[in-house]
Design a protein around this motif. Structure first.
Motif, PDB file in Angstrom:
ATOM      1  N   UNK A   1       0.832  -1.212   0.000  1.00  0.00           N
ATOM      2  CA  UNK A   1       0.000   0.000   0.000  1.00  0.00           C
ATOM      3  C   UNK A   1       0.862   1.256   0.000  1.00  0.00           C
ATOM      4  N   UNK A   2       1.858   1.292   0.859  1.00  0.00           N
ATOM      5  CA  UNK A   2       2.646   2.511   1.052  1.00  0.00           C
ATOM      6  C   UNK A   2       3.857   2.560   0.134  1.00  0.00           C
ATOM      7  N   UNK A   3       3.922   3.641  -0.637  1.00  0.00           N
ATOM      8  CA  UNK A   3       5.062   3.914  -1.503  1.00  0.00           C
ATOM      9  C   UNK A   3       5.882   5.023  -0.876  1.00  0.00           C
ATOM     10  N   UNK A   4       7.196   4.935  -1.044  1.00  0.00           N
ATOM     11  CA  UNK A   4       8.105   5.954  -0.536  1.00  0.00           C
ATOM     12  C   UNK A   4       8.950   6.448  -1.705  1.00  0.00           C
ATOM     13  N   UNK A   5       8.751   7.698  -2.085  1.00  0.00           N
ATOM     14  CA  UNK A   5       9.512   8.312  -3.162  1.00  0.00           C
ATOM     15  C   UNK A   5      10.586   9.194  -2.533  1.00  0.00           C
ATOM     16  N   UNK A   6      11.850   8.853  -2.750  1.00  0.00           N
ATOM     17  CA  UNK A   6      12.972   9.546  -2.117  1.00  0.00           C
ATOM     18  C   UNK A   6      13.568  10.534  -3.112  1.00  0.00           C
ATOM     19  N   UNK A   7      13.681  11.800  -2.672  1.00  0.00           N
ATOM     20  CA  UNK A   7      14.223  12.866  -3.511  1.00  0.00           C
ATOM     21  C   UNK A   7      15.378  13.554  -2.796  1.00  0.00           C
ATOM     22  N   UNK A   8      16.399  13.893  -3.562  1.00  0.00           N
ATOM     23  CA  UNK A   8      17.495  14.700  -3.059  1.00  0.00           C
ATOM     24  C   UNK A   8      17.243  16.115  -3.533  1.00  0.00           C
ATOM     25  N   UNK A   9      17.511  17.101  -2.661  1.00  0.00           N
ATOM     26  CA  UNK A   9      17.244  18.488  -3.032  1.00  0.00           C
ATOM     27  C   UNK A   9      18.468  19.382  -2.909  1.00  0.00           C
ATOM     28  N   UNK A  10      19.659  18.780  -2.970  1.00  0.00           N
ATOM     29  CA  UNK A  10      20.873  19.578  -3.034  1.00  0.00           C
ATOM     30  C   UNK A  10      21.649  19.661  -1.740  1.00  0.00           C
ATOM     31  N   UNK A  11      21.027  19.404  -0.626  1.00  0.00           N
ATOM     32  CA  UNK A  11      21.726  19.423   0.656  1.00  0.00           C
ATOM     33  C   UNK A  11      22.529  18.131   0.763  1.00  0.00           C
ATOM     34  N   UNK A  12      23.797  18.206   1.161  1.00  0.00           N
ATOM     35  CA  UNK A  12      24.659  17.023   1.086  1.00  0.00           C
ATOM     36  C   UNK A  12      24.200  15.821   1.889  1.00  0.00           C
ATOM     37  N   UNK A  13      23.467  16.010   2.969  1.00  0.00           N
ATOM     38  CA  UNK A  13      23.135  14.861   3.804  1.00  0.00           C
ATOM     39  C   UNK A  13      21.649  14.763   4.142  1.00  0.00           C
ATOM     40  N   UNK A  14      20.810  15.319   3.283  1.00  0.00           N
ATOM     41  CA  UNK A  14      19.368  15.294   3.549  1.00  0.00           C
ATOM     42  C   UNK A  14      18.601  14.870   2.313  1.00  0.00           C
ATOM     43  N   UNK A  15      17.482  14.168   2.545  1.00  0.00           N
ATOM     44  CA  UNK A  15      16.562  13.779   1.474  1.00  0.00           C
ATOM     45  C   UNK A  15      15.142  14.049   1.944  1.00  0.00           C
ATOM     46  N   UNK A  16      14.263  14.196   0.975  1.00  0.00           N
ATOM     47  CA  UNK A  16      12.839  14.356   1.240  1.00  0.00           C
ATOM     48  C   UNK A  16      12.159  13.081   0.757  1.00  0.00           C
ATOM     49  N   UNK A  17      11.363  12.464   1.610  1.00  0.00           N
ATOM     50  CA  UNK A  17      10.645  11.250   1.239  1.00  0.00           C
ATOM     51  C   UNK A  17       9.155  11.565   1.232  1.00  0.00           C
ATOM     52  N   UNK A  18       8.519  11.353   0.091  1.00  0.00           N
ATOM     53  CA  UNK A  18       7.070  11.477   0.012  1.00  0.00           C
ATOM     54  C   UNK A  18       6.475  10.114   0.287  1.00  0.00           C
ATOM     55  N   UNK A  19       5.489  10.057   1.164  1.00  0.00           N
ATOM     56  CA  UNK A  19       4.806   8.814   1.488  1.00  0.00           C
ATOM     57  C   UNK A  19       3.464   8.840   0.760  1.00  0.00           C
ATOM     58  N   UNK A  20       3.252   7.835  -0.079  1.00  0.00           N
ATOM     59  CA  UNK A  20       2.069   7.777  -0.926  1.00  0.00           C
ATOM     60  C   UNK A  20       1.237   6.548  -0.592  1.00  0.00           C
TER      61      UNK A  20
END
Length: 129
Positions: free
Chosen positions: A64-83
């Motif tokens: 059911x749960x999808x996790x889309x992982x995105x990098x946004x330029x910060x060297x040690x951080x990512x944004x994960x969208x939970x769908x």
């Protein structure tokens, strides 16, 4: 669209083992651009460039749960969208701290044990807001 930041217990509750990486052919048809733009505006994520780099897409063991992982330029951080794959909706997002290169990760971080409320077979609901 207003971004909804998920706290760690909610985020971990969506990481139901076994988590597997999806191929590009398995990518769901859920539009993410508006949500990503809203996150960029609310958190002022970009300083040197203006786009997210998709890294990985994962499906939790509950299918059911999808996790889309995105990098946004910060060297040690990512944004994960939970769908939610069944309703084709975005539940929210969670910021991850990656102590090493995001390319080295094979699943959303932190890799966690299911929270106590998810250990019983009858426990199927996510925590209430």
């Amino acid at each position: 669209m207003k971004p909804r930041e998920l706290d760690l217990p909610f985020f971990e509750a969506t990481l139901i083992p076994p988590v597997r990486r999806l191929t590009e052919a398995e990518r769901p048809d859920i539009l993410l651009a508006d949500y990503l733009h809203a996150c960029a505006a609310q958190y002022e994520l970009f300083t040197t460039h203006q786009e997210f780099t998709p890294l990985r897409l994962f499906l939790s063991g509950d299918a059911i749960h999808l996790h889309a992982v995105f990098w946004y330029g910060h060297p040690d951080r990512c944004l994960v969208l939970v769908l939610n794959r069944l309703t084709e909706t975005i539940l929210g997002h969670h910021f991850l701290h990656l102590p090493d290169s995001p390319d080295k990760h094979t699943c959303p971080v932190p890799v966690s044990k299911p929270p106590p409320h998810r250990t019983h077979p009858e426990a199927k609901d996510l925590p209430k807001e």
